[in-house]
Motif scaffolding. Sequence first.
Motif, PDB file in Angstrom:
ATOM      1  N   PRO A  14      16.722  -4.565  -6.308  1.00  0.00           N
ATOM      2  CA  PRO A  14      16.822  -3.150  -6.661  1.00  0.00           C
ATOM      3  C   PRO A  14      16.394  -2.267  -5.499  1.00  0.00           C
ATOM      4  N   ALA A  15      16.593  -0.971  -5.646  1.00  0.00           N
ATOM      5  CA  ALA A  15      16.019  -0.025  -4.688  1.00  0.00           C
ATOM      6  C   ALA A  15      14.501  -0.131  -4.790  1.00  0.00           C
ATOM      7  N   VAL A  16      13.827   0.133  -3.690  1.00  0.00           N
ATOM      8  CA  VAL A  16      12.368   0.063  -3.692  1.00  0.00           C
ATOM      9  C   VAL A  16      11.827   1.114  -4.659  1.00  0.00           C
ATOM     10  N   ALA A  17      10.926   0.678  -5.520  1.00  0.00           N
ATOM     11  CA  ALA A  17      10.319   1.589  -6.487  1.00  0.00           C
ATOM     12  C   ALA A  17       9.452   2.611  -5.753  1.00  0.00           C
ATOM     13  N   ALA A  18       9.594   3.857  -6.126  1.00  0.00           N
ATOM     14  CA  ALA A  18       8.785   4.915  -5.515  1.00  0.00           C
ATOM     15  C   ALA A  18       7.332   4.735  -5.922  1.00  0.00           C
ATOM     16  N   PRO A  19       6.413   4.867  -4.979  1.00  0.00           N
ATOM     17  CA  PRO A  19       4.989   4.759  -5.327  1.00  0.00           C
ATOM     18  C   PRO A  19       4.598   5.814  -6.358  1.00  0.00           C
ATOM     19  N   VAL A  20       3.678   5.447  -7.266  1.00  0.00           N
ATOM     20  CA  VAL A  20       3.224   6.378  -8.286  1.00  0.00           C
ATOM     21  C   VAL A  20       1.906   7.050  -7.892  1.00  0.00           C
ATOM     22  N   ALA A  21       1.428   6.770  -6.680  1.00  0.00           N
ATOM     23  CA  ALA A  21       0.184   7.381  -6.174  1.00  0.00           C
ATOM     24  C   ALA A  21       0.230   7.343  -4.646  1.00  0.00           C
ATOM     25  N   ALA A  22      -0.927   7.423  -4.008  1.00  0.00           N
ATOM     26  CA  ALA A  22      -1.016   7.519  -2.541  1.00  0.00           C
ATOM     27  C   ALA A  22      -1.102   6.130  -1.898  1.00  0.00           C
ATOM     28  N   TYR A  23       0.049   5.475  -1.738  1.00  0.00           N
ATOM     29  CA  TYR A  23       0.125   4.168  -1.089  1.00  0.00           C
ATOM     30  C   TYR A  23       1.564   3.934  -0.644  1.00  0.00           C
ATOM     31  N   VAL A  24       1.784   2.867   0.108  1.00  0.00           N
ATOM     32  CA  VAL A  24       3.132   2.475   0.500  1.00  0.00           C
ATOM     33  C   VAL A  24       3.487   1.176  -0.229  1.00  0.00           C
ATOM     34  N   PRO A  25       4.772   0.899  -0.428  1.00  0.00           N
ATOM     35  CA  PRO A  25       5.165  -0.292  -1.171  1.00  0.00           C
ATOM     36  C   PRO A  25       4.766  -1.619  -0.515  1.00  0.00           C
ATOM     37  N   ALA A  26       4.715  -1.641   0.825  1.00  0.00           N
ATOM     38  CA  ALA A  26       4.359  -2.882   1.522  1.00  0.00           C
ATOM     39  C   ALA A  26       3.886  -2.550   2.931  1.00  0.00           C
ATOM     40  N   VAL A  27       3.032  -3.427   3.463  1.00  0.00           N
ATOM     41  CA  VAL A  27       2.589  -3.299   4.847  1.00  0.00           C
ATOM     42  C   VAL A  27       2.691  -4.660   5.530  1.00  0.00           C
ATOM     43  N   ARG A  28       2.965  -4.588   6.824  1.00  0.00           N
ATOM     44  CA  ARG A  28       3.003  -5.808   7.627  1.00  0.00           C
ATOM     45  C   ARG A  28       1.755  -5.865   8.490  1.00  0.00           C
ATOM     46  N   VAL A  29       1.121  -7.039   8.492  1.00  0.00           N
ATOM     47  CA  VAL A  29      -0.029  -7.303   9.350  1.00  0.00           C
ATOM     48  C   VAL A  29       0.274  -8.623  10.053  1.00  0.00           C
ATOM     49  N   GLY A  30       0.538  -8.559  11.364  1.00  0.00           N
ATOM     50  CA  GLY A  30       0.897  -9.778  12.086  1.00  0.00           C
ATOM     51  C   GLY A  30       2.151 -10.389  11.508  1.00  0.00           C
ATOM     52  N   ASN A  31       2.049 -11.643  11.072  1.00  0.00           N
ATOM     53  CA  ASN A  31       3.215 -12.328  10.514  1.00  0.00           C
ATOM     54  C   ASN A  31       3.165 -12.391   8.987  1.00  0.00           C
ATOM     55  N   GLN A  32       2.440 -11.458   8.375  1.00  0.00           N
ATOM     56  CA  GLN A  32       2.382 -11.395   6.913  1.00  0.00           C
ATOM     57  C   GLN A  32       2.802 -10.020   6.409  1.00  0.00           C
ATOM     58  N   VAL A  33       3.411 -10.018   5.235  1.00  0.00           N
ATOM     59  CA  VAL A  33       3.706  -8.771   4.531  1.00  0.00           C
ATOM     60  C   VAL A  33       2.989  -8.844   3.185  1.00  0.00           C
ATOM     61  N   TRP A  34       2.224  -7.789   2.905  1.00  0.00           N
ATOM     62  CA  TRP A  34       1.493  -7.644   1.656  1.00  0.00           C
ATOM     63  C   TRP A  34       2.136  -6.508   0.874  1.00  0.00           C
ATOM     64  N   THR A  35       2.534  -6.790  -0.362  1.00  0.00           N
ATOM     65  CA  THR A  35       3.086  -5.707  -1.169  1.00  0.00           C
ATOM     66  C   THR A  35       1.982  -5.068  -2.004  1.00  0.00           C
ATOM     67  N   SER A  36       2.186  -3.817  -2.329  1.00  0.00           N
ATOM     68  CA  SER A  36       1.368  -3.172  -3.335  1.00  0.00           C
ATOM     69  C   SER A  36       1.764  -3.762  -4.679  1.00  0.00           C
ATOM     70  N   GLY A  37       0.932  -3.542  -5.684  1.00  0.00           N
ATOM     71  CA  GLY A  37       1.290  -3.993  -7.017  1.00  0.00           C
ATOM     72  C   GLY A  37       2.573  -3.322  -7.461  1.00  0.00           C
ATOM     73  N   GLN A  38       3.485  -4.113  -7.956  1.00  0.00           N
ATOM     74  CA  GLN A  38       4.790  -3.607  -8.392  1.00  0.00           C
ATOM     75  C   GLN A  38       4.885  -3.691  -9.904  1.00  0.00           C
ATOM     76  N   LEU A  39       5.289  -2.596 -10.507  1.00  0.00           N
ATOM     77  CA  LEU A  39       5.508  -2.539 -11.947  1.00  0.00           C
ATOM     78  C   LEU A  39       6.949  -2.951 -12.247  1.00  0.00           C
ATOM     79  N   PRO A  40       7.263  -3.247 -13.508  1.00  0.00           N
ATOM     80  CA  PRO A  40       8.617  -3.697 -13.842  1.00  0.00           C
ATOM     81  C   PRO A  40       9.616  -2.553 -14.006  1.00  0.00           C
ATOM     82  N   PHE A  41       9.656  -1.664 -13.021  1.00  0.00           N
ATOM     83  CA  PHE A  41      10.595  -0.545 -13.097  1.00  0.00           C
ATOM     84  C   PHE A  41      12.038  -1.034 -13.048  1.00  0.00           C
TER      85      PHE A  41
END
Length: 156
Positions: free
Chosen positions: A19-46
């Motif tokens: 799906p299209a990336v869900a818009a954040p519901v507060a002050a955060y980004v959907p995912a961040v990359r640190v080195g060779n890892q990507v961490w997602t924010s908590g995703q709801l079942p939108f």
Amino acid sequence: MATTDRWSDRLAELGVTLPAVAAPVAAYVPAVRVGNQVWTSGQLPFVEGALPATGKVGGAVTADDAQGYARLCALNALAAVDALVGIDNVTRVLKIVGFVASAEGFTGQPGVVNGASTLIGEVFGEAGAHARSAVGVAELPLGAPVEVEIVVEVAE
């Protein structure tokens, strides 16, 4: 990989469209990359910007339905990864954390979060074998029954 050279091909084989990336519901980004890892924010079942259900699992929401919502959460998490680095750059899924808004006495959180884990296994095969936590909580944002976050390893 299973029978394909790219995860996007595997998604297509499964008939799955990110799906299209869900818009954040507060002050955060959907995912961040640190080195060779990507961490997602908590995703709801939108689904198209709306929650398909609200309420607690084991109460207003059945465990079976919640398992499907966990799958939707995982799809949204994969969409966030794809938008940031491209799904075909994932080399391994490292961790899934699932939060289940649980009615009093509900203890089936692992079964609910299997909805996310099963999808990841279908898409990534052995590269989808991951560590996991399934946590029961009192409430989730917007009354969602489930929230999922993932951590993946990506090509340098």
